[in-house]
Design an enzyme around this catalytic site. Structure first.
Site, PDB file in Angstrom:
ATOM      1  N   HIS A 161       0.833  -1.207   0.000  1.00 44.90           N
ATOM      2  CA  HIS A 161       0.000   0.000   0.000  1.00 44.90           C
ATOM      3  C   HIS A 161       0.866   1.256   0.000  1.00 44.90           C
ATOM      4  O   HIS A 161       0.674   2.158  -0.818  1.00 44.90           O
ATOM      5  CB  HIS A 161      -0.920  -0.017   1.227  1.00 44.90           C
ATOM      6  CG  HIS A 161      -1.818   1.174   1.335  1.00 44.90           C
ATOM      7  ND1 HIS A 161      -3.144   1.140   0.989  1.00 44.90           N
ATOM      8  CD2 HIS A 161      -1.567   2.447   1.758  1.00 44.90           C
ATOM      9  CE1 HIS A 161      -3.675   2.337   1.186  1.00 44.90           C
ATOM     10  NE2 HIS A 161      -2.739   3.146   1.663  1.00 44.90           N
ATOM     11  N   GLU A 162       1.830   1.292   0.900  1.00 45.21           N
ATOM     12  CA  GLU A 162       2.664   2.490   1.013  1.00 45.21           C
ATOM     13  C   GLU A 162       3.624   2.634  -0.170  1.00 45.21           C
ATOM     14  O   GLU A 162       3.820   3.737  -0.684  1.00 45.21           O
ATOM     15  CB  GLU A 162       3.445   2.457   2.328  1.00 45.21           C
ATOM     16  CG  GLU A 162       2.587   2.603   3.570  1.00 45.21           C
ATOM     17  CD  GLU A 162       1.784   3.898   3.589  1.00 45.21           C
ATOM     18  OE1 GLU A 162       2.241   4.898   2.995  1.00 45.21           O
ATOM     19  OE2 GLU A 162       0.694   3.908   4.184  1.00 45.21           O
ATOM     20  N   HIS A 190       2.040   4.245  -3.225  1.00 39.25           N
ATOM     21  CA  HIS A 190       1.956   5.710  -3.174  1.00 39.25           C
ATOM     22  C   HIS A 190       3.261   6.337  -3.651  1.00 39.25           C
ATOM     23  O   HIS A 190       3.261   7.248  -4.492  1.00 39.25           O
ATOM     24  CB  HIS A 190       1.688   6.172  -1.736  1.00 39.25           C
ATOM     25  CG  HIS A 190       0.296   5.936  -1.255  1.00 39.25           C
ATOM     26  ND1 HIS A 190      -0.823   6.253  -1.986  1.00 39.25           N
ATOM     27  CD2 HIS A 190      -0.162   5.418  -0.078  1.00 39.25           C
ATOM     28  CE1 HIS A 190      -1.905   5.938  -1.287  1.00 39.25           C
ATOM     29  NE2 HIS A 190      -1.535   5.421  -0.132  1.00 39.25           N
TER      30      HIS A 190
END
Length: 235
Positions: A31-32, A35
């Site tokens: 998820h991170e 980004h």
């Protein structure tokens, strides 16, 4: 040699840890990283320069956020730094940077569901019973939790309150004046989120039905396994 007896509650804890650890770390790490990766594609190299575009979970680990995964089934990592001023078109590009996290979690959930279906097919048609118990059952349990936790992270992060990803998407979509006004709630965003999650029925009436729909849609006949695994893990 004297046998060492392990208390039943410790055995349950170790079993739960073995099922949850890898899927949880993979979910919050990807998820991170997503980004930071999308931000780098749009011009901001902050995450890359800080060494955060890596799948090494130790680079992203937040102790409290990781513990929360095991306690309530959802958690967080250290946010990947993004300087929106470095994006080529900050307002528009913010949408893609923010959406990358939930989109990645949805893709991981879909991949987990697909692998669950393949394993179920192999179990019925190809593999011997010993192979199912020894090899496929542990993998199936981890995939079932992976489907659950990735869908939950996807839906939770789409709550339209900054600093969650859904809030940043809303800021990117709104006209400039309304976007500036809406972004001013970000300093109070975590308080709003805590109130929504713990003092309203948003999970019961919004997140839980969407989560149930997503599990049934992706997992199909394997939905029962997902529910059984998550019920055991969340006890």
């Amino acid at each position: 040699m004297r046998r060492v007896l392990i208390p039943e509650n410790m055995e349950n804890f170790l079993l739960k840890l073995s099922i949850m650890l890898v899927p949880a770390l993979l979910a919050i790490t990807c998820h991170e990283v997503s980004h930071g990766y999308v931000a780098s594609r749009f011009g901001d190299q902050t995450a890359r320069s800080l060494g955060r575009l890596t799948l090494n979970p130790l680079k992203h680990l937040d102790i409290i956020g990781t513990i929360m995964v095991f306690l309530v089934g959802i958690g967080w990592a250290k946010p990947v730094p993004v300087d929106f001023r470095n994006l080529r078109n900050p307002k528009k590009d913010m949408i893609w940077v923010a959406a990358a996290g939930p989109a990645t979690n949805f893709l991981l959930a879909a991949l987990s569901a697909g692998l669950l279906r393949v394993i179920a097919l192999l179990d019925r048609t190809v593999l011997a019973p010993w192979a199912t118990g020894l090899l496929l059952e542990p993998i199936s349990l981890m995939l079932a939790f992976s489907l659950y936790v990735n869908l939950l992270l996807c839906l939770f992060n789409l709550i339209p309150v900054p600093p969650l990803d859904g809030g940043r998407v809303v800021v990117g979509i709104l006209p400039y004046r309304q976007a500036v006004a809406y972004s001013r709630i970000e300093p109070y965003g975590m308080i709003i989120i805590i109130v929504l999650v713990f003092f309203t029925k948003i999970f019961t009436y919004v997140l839980a039905p969407l989560l149930d729909l997503g599990i049934r849609f992706l997992a199909g006949p394997q939905s029962a396994l997902v529910y059984n695994v998550t019920s055991f893990l969340m006890r």
